[in-house]
Design an enzyme around this catalytic site. Structure first.
Site, PDB file in Angstrom:
ATOM      1  N   HIS A 116      30.842  30.495 -32.059  1.00 49.47           N
ATOM      2  CA  HIS A 116      29.671  29.640 -31.804  1.00 49.47           C
ATOM      3  C   HIS A 116      28.686  30.493 -30.983  1.00 49.47           C
ATOM      4  CE1 HIS A 116      27.437  26.450 -29.696  1.00 49.47           C
ATOM      5  NE2 HIS A 116      27.831  25.625 -30.641  1.00 49.47           N
ATOM      6  N   ASP A 153      37.381  30.252 -25.950  1.00 58.59           N
ATOM      7  CA  ASP A 153      36.503  29.093 -26.113  1.00 58.59           C
ATOM      8  C   ASP A 153      37.352  28.002 -26.771  1.00 58.59           C
ATOM      9  OD1 ASP A 153      34.860  27.152 -27.129  1.00 58.59           O
ATOM     10  OD2 ASP A 153      33.395  28.535 -27.990  1.00 58.59           O
ATOM     11  N   GLN A 212      36.826  23.377 -29.451  1.00 57.17           N
ATOM     12  CA  GLN A 212      37.294  22.619 -30.625  1.00 57.17           C
ATOM     13  C   GLN A 212      38.801  22.421 -30.623  1.00 57.17           C
ATOM     14  OE1 GLN A 212      35.381  21.043 -32.652  1.00 57.17           O
ATOM     15  NE2 GLN A 212      33.411  21.951 -32.118  1.00 57.17           N
ATOM     16  N   LYS A 243      33.617  16.484 -26.145  1.00 59.98           N
ATOM     17  CA  LYS A 243      34.315  16.653 -27.423  1.00 59.98           C
ATOM     18  C   LYS A 243      35.740  16.114 -27.347  1.00 59.98           C
ATOM     19  CE  LYS A 243      31.861  20.878 -28.743  1.00 59.98           C
ATOM     20  NZ  LYS A 243      30.796  20.427 -29.626  1.00 59.98           N
ATOM     21  N   CYS A 276      25.420  26.184 -35.333  1.00 59.36           N
ATOM     22  CA  CYS A 276      25.324  27.115 -34.195  1.00 59.36           C
ATOM     23  C   CYS A 276      26.299  28.279 -34.365  1.00 59.36           C
ATOM     24  CB  CYS A 276      25.576  26.407 -32.860  1.00 59.36           C
ATOM     25  SG  CYS A 276      24.440  25.087 -32.532  1.00 59.36           S
TER      26      CYS A 276
HETATM   27  N1  C6P Z   1      29.751  22.791 -31.083  1.00 63.44           N
HETATM   28  C1  C6P Z   1      29.230  21.588 -33.146  1.00 63.44           C
HETATM   29  O1  C6P Z   1      28.634  20.727 -33.796  1.00 63.44           O
HETATM   30  P1  C6P Z   1      28.728  22.552 -25.482  1.00 63.44           P
HETATM   31  O2  C6P Z   1      27.452  22.294 -26.215  1.00 63.44           O
HETATM   32  O3  C6P Z   1      28.545  23.475 -24.320  1.00 63.44           O
HETATM   33  O4  C6P Z   1      29.476  21.310 -25.142  1.00 63.44           O
HETATM   34  O5  C6P Z   1      29.700  23.279 -26.546  1.00 63.44           O
HETATM   35  C2  C6P Z   1      29.287  24.449 -27.171  1.00 63.44           C
HETATM   36  C3  C6P Z   1      30.331  24.904 -28.135  1.00 63.44           C
HETATM   37  C4  C6P Z   1      31.043  26.051 -27.836  1.00 63.44           C
HETATM   38  N2  C6P Z   1      32.036  26.483 -28.632  1.00 63.44           N
HETATM   39  C5  C6P Z   1      32.378  25.833 -29.748  1.00 63.44           C
HETATM   40  C6  C6P Z   1      33.512  26.345 -30.567  1.00 63.44           C
HETATM   41  C7  C6P Z   1      31.686  24.675 -30.115  1.00 63.44           C
HETATM   42  O6  C6P Z   1      32.029  24.035 -31.221  1.00 63.44           O
HETATM   43  C8  C6P Z   1      30.616  24.221 -29.310  1.00 63.44           C
HETATM   44  C9  C6P Z   1      29.802  23.010 -29.714  1.00 63.44           C
HETATM   45  C10 C6P Z   1      29.074  21.623 -31.641  1.00 63.44           C
HETATM   46  O7  C6P Z   1      29.988  22.384 -33.680  1.00 63.44           O
HETATM   47  C11 C6P Z   1      27.631  21.507 -31.252  1.00 63.44           C
HETATM   48  S1  C6P Z   1      26.694  22.922 -31.726  1.00 63.44           S
END
Ligand code: C6P
Length: 410
Positions: free
Chosen positions: A127, A204, A207, A230, A368
């Site tokens: 991401h 990270d 997910q 999430k 993203c």
């Molecule tokens: N992915 C998706 O629709 P934040 O925004 O900081 O809570 O998470 C960012 C982020 C970082 N790593 C991974 C693997 C992610 O999937 C995400 C967020 C969402 O896939 C929104 S772009």
């Protein structure tokens, strides 16, 4: 495993998510955008209101009754997260704004820990949150950013990773599960390899945390980042887990109240862990209620969740493959409940907009994760990401909606 799934009563679970019980454009909502953010159970929604009605107060500051209650609840939530991911110490759990903020905290701290010519390895499955902070760091320090490529299935090529690791590698950062493809990366093995080369590892886990049991000690991760929103908790709060020894090495992220021991114009000294990284008034209610989300997840059981979601994944994949010219992007052997797909040459945005009119929430675009799309030479995909409150019946509804979209657009 069979009996566990039998005891998994999805209808009872759905009753706890009020948002699911509504119509969108006249159709019952089918929410398949769980990778973007999860829906919230009643326990979480009620706990937010309860906080403001009973103990709203600033934390770590007052001797008064409400402040003590809020502080206790906030610290209790930290402990719940610690136990949930099996961290060794409570002070290894840092409250942040979310995954992005957690990764930036580490990347910013590594400015003091790396030098020109050092190397950082990330993967091509990341991401943007796990790409850009490292690019910024490498540009600043003149360090080198290296990227592990993926194969046609959307799996990281381990032989290439082995070749990238060297005595120059200071840090390796990759996701546990890809948000765009659902690939589950072999984190434990990859961490062991990085450690053998002398590098630290940041995972990270954005997910992974809603879908599987995570044990940071078993993984031996040095850092593990995730977001509350999430994992069925409130937005605006996240976690950085860091091994004590690494958190001690990193400098503070931001300066301000709470992160100090003493302040004078001559010299300021910093607080110990975890407060050294928690400047300013935090998102108190969200932190406390993240603890409620953790309780909720534990009650259902992550093993049950993972097994049920695998059924949804298999069923969804099988049904989508009924279409001619269906292309599923990302077919890793080890995959979580995310399906990215393309229907012939139909534009994902057009298809997504039509199925939305029929009450089906999918995400469209690059998610993203532009380098993944570039790797497959596509601009984007449609993405269905399932959670444990979804059903096979909802998948059938998505299939019917996609059929209509196809008819309209062909
Ligand atoms: N992915 C998706 O629709 P934040 O925004 O900081 O809570 O998470 C960012 C982020 C970082 N790593 C991974 C693997 C992610 O999937 C995400 C967020 C969402 O896939 C929104 S772009």
């Amino acid at each position: 495993m069979g009996t566990e799934i039998l005891s998994f009563d999805v209808e009872k679970i759905r009753e706890q998510f009020p948002v699911l019980n509504q119509r969108v454009n006249g159709y019952p909502l089918v929410y398949f955008d769980n990778a973007a953010t999860s829906q919230k159970p009643r326990a979480v929604i009620d706990a937010i209101s309860e906080y403001y009605q009973t103990i709203n107060s600033n934390v770590h500051r007052g001797v008064h009754h409400l402040s003590q209650l809020a502080t206790d609840a906030y610290e209790k939530a930290r402990e719940k997260v610690q136990l949930h991911i099996n961290a060794r110490h409570t002070h290894e759990i840092i409250f942040t704004k979310g995954t992005t903020d957690s990764i930036n905290l580490v990347a910013s701290g590594f400015r003091d820990l790396i030098k020109e010519g050092d190397e950082i390895i990330i993967s091509a499955l990341e991401h943007h949150s796990n790409i850009v902070p490292w690019q910024m760091l490498c540009e600043k320090i003149r360090a080198k950013l290296k990227v592990i490529p993926f194969n046609d299935m959307g799996e990281l090529i381990q032989e290439e990773y082995d070749k990238l690791l060297s005595e120059k590698t200071r840090l390796v950062a990759f996701n546990h599960i890809s948000n765009a493809l659902g690939t589950i990366n072999p984190a434990k093995e990859m961490i062991a390899k990085a450690h053998a080369a002398g590098a630290a590892v940041l995972i990270d886990g954005a997910q992974a945390i809603p879908h599987m049991a995570v044990d940071v000690q078993d993984l031996n991760a040095d850092f593990y980042a995730f977001s509350s929103h999430k994992m069925f908790g409130p937005t605006g709060v996240g976690i950085l887990y860091g091994k004590e020894k690494w958190l001690e090495k990193l400098p503070p992220y931001q300066g301000g109240g709470e992160m100090i021991k003493t302040v004078s114009f001559k010299k300021t000294t910093y607080a110990g862990l975890p407060h050294k990284f928690e400047a300013g008034t935090p998102n108190i209610e969200a932190g406390i209620v993240l603890g409620v989300a953790v309780d909720f997840l534990q009650e259902i059981g992550l093993e049950n969740i993972a097994a049920y979601e695998q059924e949804l994944l298999e069923y969804g994949t099988q049904r989508l493959m009924e279409f001619d010219f269906m292309r599923i992007i990302g077919q890793a052997e080890n995959k979580a409940s995310v399906i990215s797909f393309l229907m012939g040459d139909l534009h994902p945005y057009d298809v997504g907009s039509i199925v939305d009119k029929l009450g089906i929430a999918l995400r469209t675009g690059h998610h993203c994760a532009q380098p993944i799309m570039d790797g497959f030479n596509i601009p984007g995909t449609l993405r269905a990401s399932f959670s444990f409150y979804n059903t096979k019946g909802e998948t059938d509804r998505m299939i019917e909606a996609l059929k209509k979209a196809k008819m309209m657009l062909s």
